[in-house]
Design an enzyme around this catalytic site. Structure first.
Site, PDB file in Angstrom:
ATOM      1  N   THR A 178     -23.560  19.280   3.133  1.00  0.00           N
ATOM      2  CA  THR A 178     -22.494  19.315   2.132  1.00  0.00           C
ATOM      3  C   THR A 178     -22.778  20.523   1.246  1.00  0.00           C
ATOM      4  O   THR A 178     -23.702  20.521   0.442  1.00  0.00           O
ATOM      5  CB  THR A 178     -22.448  18.023   1.305  1.00  0.00           C
ATOM      6  N   LYS A 186     -14.515  17.305   2.340  1.00  0.00           N
ATOM      7  CA  LYS A 186     -15.621  16.507   1.803  1.00  0.00           C
ATOM      8  C   LYS A 186     -15.522  16.418   0.278  1.00  0.00           C
ATOM      9  O   LYS A 186     -15.842  15.376  -0.321  1.00  0.00           O
ATOM     10  CB  LYS A 186     -16.965  17.116   2.225  1.00  0.00           C
ATOM     11  N   LYS A 230     -24.860  16.958  -7.291  1.00  0.00           N
ATOM     12  CA  LYS A 230     -24.755  18.228  -6.563  1.00  0.00           C
ATOM     13  C   LYS A 230     -23.365  18.380  -5.977  1.00  0.00           C
ATOM     14  O   LYS A 230     -22.718  19.430  -6.104  1.00  0.00           O
ATOM     15  CB  LYS A 230     -25.802  18.285  -5.452  1.00  0.00           C
TER      16      LYS A 230
END
Length: 305
Positions: free
Chosen positions: A115, A190, A258
């Site tokens: 990711t 995502k 994050k």
């Protein structure tokens, strides 16, 4: 014990870079599906342990091996899978004289499950094309349990032809492996996923805290409303553990912060307005200050009790 059955995809020579909580079982599914897998991990002991688990040997003459650098790991591989921590980690295993691009054969495909930002996906896609290689950004959803069970949802961006080469092999660890568009589209999808999760978890936390204050039997309430329009994966899988105050599993708060940082950076670039997401990101910062950096993301309820 893993009881998954695998489709009869022909054995391919592949590499897997990064054996963290996601990559370790993902690479394992590739091995169990009959592929010839070479692994690389920054901490070599993990690569050695992986080989021991999946072959019973750490020798280099088996179909499953470990390599000292990404460049060595990818030599001869038709497909290279990668799952590391962030943009910088990704560049460190892909670029440079010991990186994957330096060792991949022309036409080989690198599928990145990190990711990361859409920008780094586009950057590496362009560099791959200049070398006669292929790069697919393919972040995953499903968490550690999805990786272990071979049931990840994978969102892909890049060239359709490269995606189609990767899909039959990647289905060893996926329940869905979907093409969404040009380079960066997987990472952007995502981000959409993480925006949804953040809002769902905060709403569930507030609902449970409210129900507790009202004196309701919250496990029973969750059973009832979970059969109606409020139902979600988060409610089904995290609702009762939130009631019980159990957070020592699942997707860590540090990882979510994050990811939300990537989301908010992209929103600044494209002009999207994300007021609730920005607020929930700060709520997760509160959880970090409470010592919950490795707690599951459902720990948002700790702020409300």
């Amino acid at each position: 014990m893993n009881t998954r059955t695998y489709d009869s995809t022909p054995s391919r020579r592949v590499a897997f870079l990064g054996l963290g909580v996601m990559g370790y079982p993902m690479a394992g599914h590739l091995a169990r599906a009959g592929h010839q897998v070479t692994v690389y991990n920054r901490t070599a002991s993990k690569s050695i342990a992986w080989c021991a688990e999946y072959t019973g040997t750490t020798g280099q003459n088996d179909t499953l091996n470990h390599a000292a650098t990404p460049r060595l790991a990818v030599q001869g591989a038709e497909l290279v899978f990668c799952c590391v921590g962030n943009d910088d980690d990704l560049r460190s295993v892909v670029l440079g004289e010991d990186g994957a691009f330096a060792g991949m054969a022309p036409g080989a495909v690198l599928v990145d499950h990190t990711t990361a930002s859409a920008n780094v996906a586009r950057e590496l896609y362009a560099l791959a094309k200049a070398r006669g290689l292929n790069f697919v950004d393919a972040p995953v959803s499903g968490g550690q349990a999805g990786a272990q069970n071979g049931a990840l949802t994978v969102m892909c961006g890049g060239d359709l032809a490269a995606f189609e080469v990767a899909k039959p092999v990647a289905m060893a660890f996926s329940k869905a492996f979907t093409y969404l568009g040009d380079s960066g589209a997987g990472q952007l999808a995502k981000m959409v996923n993480q925006i949804c999760i953040a809002g769902l978890v905060q709403g569930l936390a507030e609902a449970i805290a409210f129900g507790d204050k009202a004196g309701l039997d919250m496990p029973l309430v969750l059973d009832v409303i979970g059969k109606g329009a409020a139902q979600s994966w988060q409610m089904d899988n995290r609702g009762k553990t939130m009631v019980d105050g159990k957070f020592d599993f699942g997707f860590a708060v540090d990882w979510m912060r994050k990811d939300l940082g990537l989301v908010l950076d992209e929103a600044k670039r494209n002009g999207a307005r994300l007021p609730a997401t920005a607020l929930i990101d700060q709520f997760y910062a509160d959880i970090q200050q409470m010592g919950g950096r490795r707690w599951d993301t459902s720990s948002l309820i700790k702020r409300l009790k």
